[in-house]
Motif scaffolding. Structure first.
Motif, PDB file in Angstrom:
ATOM      1  N   ALA A   1      35.383   9.943 -25.634  1.00 40.91           N
ATOM      2  CA  ALA A   1      34.421   8.633 -25.078  1.00 40.91           C
ATOM      3  C   ALA A   1      33.265   8.612 -25.071  1.00 40.91           C
ATOM      4  CB  ALA A   1      35.487   8.279 -24.408  1.00 40.91           C
TER       5      ALA A   1
ATOM      6  N   TYR B   1      47.381   5.753 -31.787  1.00 33.04           N
ATOM      7  CA  TYR B   1      47.660   4.651 -32.318  1.00 33.04           C
ATOM      8  C   TYR B   1      48.309   4.257 -32.966  1.00 33.04           C
ATOM      9  CZ  TYR B   1      42.918   3.110 -30.473  1.00 33.04           C
ATOM     10  OH  TYR B   1      41.564   2.373 -28.454  1.00 33.04           O
TER      11      TYR B   1
ATOM     12  N   TYR C   1      44.069  10.812 -28.171  1.00 29.10           N
ATOM     13  CA  TYR C   1      44.091   9.239 -28.780  1.00 29.10           C
ATOM     14  C   TYR C   1      45.658   9.146 -29.541  1.00 29.10           C
ATOM     15  CZ  TYR C   1      40.691   7.350 -25.478  1.00 29.10           C
ATOM     16  OH  TYR C   1      39.522   7.223 -25.046  1.00 29.10           O
TER      17      TYR C   1
ATOM     18  N   TYR D   1      39.554  13.755 -25.874  1.00 25.75           N
ATOM     19  CA  TYR D   1      40.541  13.132 -24.815  1.00 25.75           C
ATOM     20  C   TYR D   1      41.078  13.029 -26.641  1.00 25.75           C
ATOM     21  CZ  TYR D   1      38.387  11.545 -20.742  1.00 25.75           C
ATOM     22  OH  TYR D   1      38.167  11.356 -19.715  1.00 25.75           O
TER      23      TYR D   1
ATOM     24  N   TYR E   1      46.485   0.674 -29.377  1.00 24.87           N
ATOM     25  CA  TYR E   1      46.230   1.977 -28.745  1.00 24.87           C
ATOM     26  C   TYR E   1      48.223   1.965 -28.001  1.00 24.87           C
ATOM     27  CZ  TYR E   1      45.906   3.420 -24.192  1.00 24.87           C
ATOM     28  OH  TYR E   1      45.323   4.300 -23.120  1.00 24.87           O
TER      29      TYR E   1
ATOM     30  N   HIS F   1      46.225   7.746 -24.044  1.00 23.54           N
ATOM     31  CA  HIS F   1      45.443   9.017 -24.404  1.00 23.54           C
ATOM     32  C   HIS F   1      46.405   9.870 -22.697  1.00 23.54           C
ATOM     33  CE1 HIS F   1      43.057   6.444 -21.606  1.00 23.54           C
ATOM     34  NE2 HIS F   1      42.485   7.296 -21.647  1.00 23.54           N
TER      35      HIS F   1
END
Lengths: 113, 112
Positions: free
Chosen positions: A93, A36, A34, A32, A46, A49
């Motif tokens: 993940a 932040y 992501y 994935y 966060y 994503h």
């Protein structure tokens, strides 16, 4: 986890859209993307994503190219409080690195009046 | 309010004096971890825990210990701190079923 490349810094005028690019050309199919951000020395926060499709939430939009080798985080109406370091992270993940986020140097976004 | 708390937020100590930085989360998360952040090196994982009584080393575990006796708490222990452990420390947690990782506010540690 795949490595990411981001510009070191970017500027944006308040009220305008901030478009932060990220290159992740070695991303694999189950990883994935992501995002932040870290404001001053606060804990990373966060943002959003995605895997393949574009995503939108109350903070931002994430545009992932069809080949998944790059993505763009869009803050539609940047404010001064959006000044921060933005990290693009590619993360599996469910893989053996479960839970560990590998932060690069990120992009320093400065929003100016 | 869902949150990760850390204490203390700031600490100045001397070499060799044992210290503990506490971390607590109120979200019933299984996974917890500790990171340190240093200029030019980004955030690096020290230790993590997949659940109660299950801990494992991250990328930079030397000089640190952790324990996970309760689900909500994950203290970081420095048995004999040294100046190279001067850093900004973050605790984080997440649920297995959810991808977002929550970070604490950070603990700035200075070892003289």
């Amino acid at each position: 986890d795949a490595k990411t490349t981001q510009p070191t810094s970017m500027d944006c005028a308040e009220g305008r859209a901030a478009n932060l690019p990220c290159n992740h050309s070695t991303i694999s199919g189950n990883e994935y993307v992501y995002w932040y951000r870290q404001i001053h020395s606060q804990g990373p926060q966060y943002i959003i994503h995605g895997l393949k499709n574009n995503e939108t939430n109350e903070m931002a939009s994430l545009i992932i190219t069809e080949d998944r080798k790059s993505s763009t985080l869009i803050l539609p109406h940047a404010t001064l409080r959006d000044t921060a370091v933005y990290y693009c992270i590619v993360f599996n993940a469910g893989g053996t690195s479960y839970g560990k986020l590998t932060f690069g140097q990120g992009t320093i976004l400065t929003v100016h009046p | 309010e869902a949150q990760v708390t850390q204490n203390p937020r700031y600490l100045i100590t001397v070499t060799g004096k044992k210290l503990t930085v506490t971390c607590s989360q109120n979200m019933n998360h299984e996974y917890m971890s500790w990171y340190r952040q240093d200029p030019g090196l980004g955030l690096r994982q020290i230790y993590y825990s997949m659940n109660v009584e299950v801990t494992d080393k991250g990328d930079v575990p030397e000089g640190y210990k952790v324990s996970r006796k309760e689900k909500r708490n994950f203290p970081l222990i420095l048995e004999s701190p040294s100046p190279n452990q001067t850093s900004l420390y973050f605790c984080a947690s997440r649920a297995f079923s959810y991808n977002e990782q929550f970070f604490g506010p950070g603990t700035r540690l200075t070892v003289l």
